[in-house]
Write a protein that holds these residues in place. Structure first.
Motif, PDB file in Angstrom:
ATOM      1  N   SER A  76      -4.341  -1.505  -3.521  1.00 26.65           N
ATOM      2  CA  SER A  76      -3.713  -0.911  -2.336  1.00 26.65           C
ATOM      3  C   SER A  76      -2.760   0.222  -2.720  1.00 26.65           C
ATOM      4  O   SER A  76      -2.675   1.243  -2.020  1.00 26.65           O
ATOM      5  CB  SER A  76      -2.962  -1.990  -1.545  1.00 26.65           C
ATOM      6  N   ALA A  79      -4.844   3.190  -3.688  1.00 19.51           N
ATOM      7  CA  ALA A  79      -5.418   3.795  -2.482  1.00 19.51           C
ATOM      8  C   ALA A  79      -4.400   4.703  -1.798  1.00 19.51           C
ATOM      9  O   ALA A  79      -4.752   5.784  -1.295  1.00 19.51           O
ATOM     10  CB  ALA A  79      -5.890   2.707  -1.532  1.00 19.51           C
ATOM     11  N   SER A  85      -9.164   4.632   1.361  1.00 18.48           N
ATOM     12  CA  SER A  85      -9.134   3.204   1.685  1.00 18.48           C
ATOM     13  C   SER A  85      -9.264   2.368   0.414  1.00 18.48           C
ATOM     14  O   SER A  85      -9.833   2.829  -0.582  1.00 18.48           O
ATOM     15  CB  SER A  85     -10.274   2.866   2.644  1.00 18.48           C
ATOM     16  N   SER A  87     -11.270   0.009  -0.086  1.00 18.60           N
ATOM     17  CA  SER A  87     -12.694  -0.181  -0.384  1.00 18.60           C
ATOM     18  C   SER A  87     -13.226   0.966  -1.253  1.00 18.60           C
ATOM     19  O   SER A  87     -14.098   0.754  -2.107  1.00 18.60           O
ATOM     20  CB  SER A  87     -13.505  -0.283   0.916  1.00 18.60           C
ATOM     21  N   ARG A  88     -12.702   2.174  -1.049  1.00 16.83           N
ATOM     22  CA  ARG A  88     -13.088   3.308  -1.859  1.00 16.83           C
ATOM     23  C   ARG A  88     -12.672   3.091  -3.318  1.00 16.83           C
ATOM     24  O   ARG A  88     -13.417   3.404  -4.253  1.00 16.83           O
ATOM     25  CB  ARG A  88     -12.435   4.583  -1.309  1.00 16.83           C
TER      26      ARG A  88
END
Length: 435
Positions: A76, A79, A85, A87-88
């Protein structure tokens, strides 16, 4: 009394973790990964994540091997830094793991913590540093090869375009000329060349070279039947006893004879690296006079003046067309370009010379530099600087290429008996007979 443990020197234990090669810092390692990443299947997004991960480590950990470089940032946090994000980031890390650049050791829930030694580690990439260095050298060699091939294609294009214009003017739209023009129109654009793999580019440049040679051969044959030789395109197999030293010097107006060294010592290199020639100091002749002199000398007369390395490339081009074959000025230009990296002349210096004095004059400049560089009596410490100096002399109007070629011819005549005649040997091949 000395204790035994004190008398025996302590054996240095190897570091527990891998470290970078001596002299390489963490930032240099990142730059290395930047270069090889495309070959490892790492895209730019994953590479950006890798930079953030490695920036969160201690630089010293990459050098000593006493500690293992590790990033403890949560996905996090990464990111947020990348403004993408989580997920990226997960996808990027999976790509980096697959490429062998990182190793993830996390807790069961994926958490990372420096207190328990969980995070993203870089030891796997550090162990492969020598592999990456070799890969970078291969990439750089391919890049240089690609640039050289693009330069050759540009050369073939310029010569073929000029040759087609002369063929059309002399012969009109005959089938042979139309066929060459049609093949020329099918060449890929310069933009497409940059995207071509090296193997495909090599194949295309070879085809372009063959087409250019075919056009030059046709132009040579056509000009012979029309009663006049094309400038600098006479057959290499033509017998001749003409010597460059018998060409009138365009500065003094009198012919130089072989066997006598010029008073100025043509070919000496002054301390500033600029070429030295008395004719240049007296005043160079006009470009038209220079062209007239060179046009009246069969192109094969220059071959004995070339260095062994230059002759090697010229012979390769001649043999590539079936053994005994005509050489064109185009062949000399290609051979000169092949010699550039071997002489240490950069492409930028060559391009500047071509842009300011044209491909023909740039070719003869490299020809002269190459011949002098191979002569132990005429040391040229910086051929690239010498070419730039000749380019400046051209801009000033003081460069005399004919004088430089005469100087080479005079040196050859001092080294070899006079009366050299270039003739065709029985069964093919060229020979030097002494008269």
């Amino acid at each position: 009394m000395i204790h035994l443990a004190q008398a025996v020197p302590a054996v240095r234990q190897p570091a527990p973790f891998p470290s970078l090669p001596q002299g390489m810092e963490r930032d240099g390692f990142v730059a290395l990964i930047d270069t090889v990443a495309p070959r490892l299947g790492v895209r730019s997004a994953a590479l950006a994540t890798f930079r953030i991960l490695i920036a969160a480590t201690r630089p010293s950990a990459f050098k000593t091997g006493e500690a293992e470089p590790c990033c403890y940032l949560q996905q996090s946090e990464i990111a947020k830094k990348r403004q993408v994000s989580p997920s990226r980031i997960r996808a990027d890390e999976a790509q980096l793991v697959a490429a062998g650049l990182i190793e993830k050791r996390t807790m069961g829930n994926g958490a990372r913590s420096g207190f328990v030694g969980c995070g993203v580690f870089f030891s796997s990439a550090i162990r492969r540093c020598e592999e990456f260095l070799a890969l970078r050298e291969e990439i750089e060699e391919n890049r240089r090869r690609h640039a050289k091939l693009r330069g050759l294609r540009s050369l073939h294009k310029k010569h073929l375009k000029s040759c087609l214009a002369e063929l059309t003017e002399l012969a009109g739209p005959v089938d042979e000329v139309q066929a060459i023009a049609a093949a020329f129109e099918g060449w890929p654009s310069a933009d497409k060349l940059h995207r071509m793999p090296v193997a495909d580019l090599e194949a295309h440049v070879s085809e372009a070279d063959a087409l250019c040679t075919m056009a030059l051969d046709q132009l040579q044959a056509l000009t012979k039947t029309r009663g006049g030789p094309h400038e600098n395109e006479r057959s290499y197999i033509q017998d001749t006893t003409q010597d460059l030293n018998e060409v009138p010097c365009n500065a003094c107006g009198s012919p130089r004879r072989p066997g006598k060294r010029t008073p100025s010592g043509i070919g000496r290199v002054p301390s500033d690296g600029a070429p030295s020639c008395r004719e240049e100091s007296v005043g160079a002749g006009s470009a038209a006079h220079k062209s007239r002199i060179l046009a009246n000398i069969p192109i094969q007369s220059f071959i004995p003046l070339a260095s062994d390395d230059m002759r090697f490339y010229l012979d390769m081009r001649r043999q590539g067309r079936g053994g005994w074959s005509s050489l064109h000025l185009h062949d000399f230009t290609v051979a000169a370009q092949c010699r550039l990296p071997e002489l240490g002349i950069t492409q930028s210096a060559w391009r500047a010379a071509v842009r300011k004095m044209g491909a023909e004059d740039a070719t003869w400049c490299v020809f002269i530099i190459d011949a002098k560089a191979s002569d132990a009596d005429i040391p040229i410490l910086n051929p690239g600087g010498y070419l730039r100096a000749m380019t400046r002399r051209h801009e000033e109007g003081t460069l005399n290429i004919v004088g430089g070629l005469i100087g080479l011819s005079m040196r050859r005549n001092e080294e070899e008996p006079r009366g050299r005649v270039i003739r065709r040997r029985p069964g093919g091949g060229d020979g030097v007979e002494l008269g």
